[in-house]
Design an enzyme around this catalytic site. Structure first.
Site, PDB file in Angstrom:
ATOM      1  N   ASP A  66      -4.843  11.372  -2.224  1.00  0.00           N
ATOM      2  CA  ASP A  66      -4.960  10.574  -1.000  1.00  0.00           C
ATOM      3  C   ASP A  66      -3.589   9.994  -0.668  1.00  0.00           C
ATOM      4  O   ASP A  66      -2.662  10.087  -1.474  1.00  0.00           O
ATOM      5  CB  ASP A  66      -6.054   9.504  -1.085  1.00  0.00           C
ATOM      6  N   TYR A  68      -0.200   7.715   0.112  1.00  0.00           N
ATOM      7  CA  TYR A  68       0.420   6.545  -0.500  1.00  0.00           C
ATOM      8  C   TYR A  68      -0.131   5.292   0.175  1.00  0.00           C
ATOM      9  O   TYR A  68      -0.396   5.296   1.386  1.00  0.00           O
ATOM     10  CB  TYR A  68       1.937   6.584  -0.326  1.00  0.00           C
ATOM     11  N   PHE A  79       2.425  14.040  -0.856  1.00  0.00           N
ATOM     12  CA  PHE A  79       3.613  13.783  -1.680  1.00  0.00           C
ATOM     13  C   PHE A  79       4.835  13.310  -0.888  1.00  0.00           C
ATOM     14  O   PHE A  79       5.799  12.824  -1.474  1.00  0.00           O
ATOM     15  CB  PHE A  79       3.995  15.014  -2.536  1.00  0.00           C
ATOM     16  N   HIS A 189      -0.140  17.215 -13.226  1.00  0.00           N
ATOM     17  CA  HIS A 189       0.322  16.429 -12.085  1.00  0.00           C
ATOM     18  C   HIS A 189       1.760  15.974 -12.335  1.00  0.00           C
ATOM     19  O   HIS A 189       2.141  15.686 -13.478  1.00  0.00           O
ATOM     20  CB  HIS A 189      -0.585  15.206 -11.896  1.00  0.00           C
TER      21      HIS A 189
END
Length: 224
Positions: A66, A68, A79, A189
């Site tokens: 989701d 920031y 990202f 990740h």
């Protein structure tokens, strides 16, 4: 969250989703949230990933969780952050991996990834909105129904797309993708919480190798 901001191409492809009952409920939840709280990204950038990357051009999909949840960070691309904002730790690690994987890559001062999106990299979060300071706060709004449908659409209607799935949450999306038509690359990740397990995956060079093997233009990952 104005679907009229989307191209006719995207509207034609997604109109059946926009007409479904879940989407109308989702729209209501999001509308109320924007009126009641500080929500990221700005409402006119919720569909930024689709606005910057046409369906025709898609050759890579990078799935985030989701947006920031800090001020001025999110702008609708997974990202990525806006210019003049400190690069978040996960993106710092992405850049470190790029530096070891792509010859000549220099770590940029900005974490804005719009240049990737404009080359056909769909930077898609599974959930497209979030309340300020509360990560995961909109995970029950129904966004995943929409973004899962979008992933399936790309899988069904495109050929030779590279899907970069980082972390368990993104890796679970592999079941939506036809592995016989596309390349699925799974890694840890890039978050520091993964203790560096992301490093050495070489996903960026593997992506370009696959694209070139299928007569597609490789991505210029450099941002400086």
């Amino acid at each position: 969250m104005n679907i009229k901001s989307l191209s006719s191409e995207w509207n034609n492809l997604l109109h059946s989703e926009f007409d479904k009952a879940y989407y109308k409920e989702l729209q209501d939840h999001v509308h109320i949230a924007y009126k009641s709280h500080t929500i990221y990204p700005p409402a006119n950038q919720v569909f930024q990933a689709l606005q910057l990357c046409s369906f025709e051009d898609i050759k890579v999909v990078i799935i985030g969780q989701d947006p920031y949840h800090g001020p001025n960070q999110a702008h609708g691309l997974s990202f990525s952050v806006t210019n003049d904002v400190r690069t978040p730790p996960s993106l710092q690690n992405i850049f470190k991996e790029l530096k070891t994987d792509i010859p000549g890559f220099e770590i940029p001062t900005s974490g804005n990834l719009e240049n990737w999106a404009k080359q056909g990299v769909l930077l898609l979060n599974a959930v497209l909105t979030v309340q300020a300071g509360l990560p995961g706060s909109h995970k029950n709004f129904g966004w995943q129904h929409f973004t899962d449908a979008l992933i399936k659409l790309v899988s069904e209607k495109k050929q030779h797309v590279v899907f970069l799935l980082w972390g368990a949450y993104a890796a679970a999306k592999a079941e939506l993708i036809d592995k016989d038509k596309h390349l699925i690359l799974i890694a840890a990740h890039p978050s520091p919480l993964a203790r560096g397990a992301f490093f050495g995956s070489k996903h960026f060079s593997k992506t370009n190798k696959y694209l070139e093997e299928n007569n597609l233009t490789p991505v210029n990952w450099k941002l400086t």
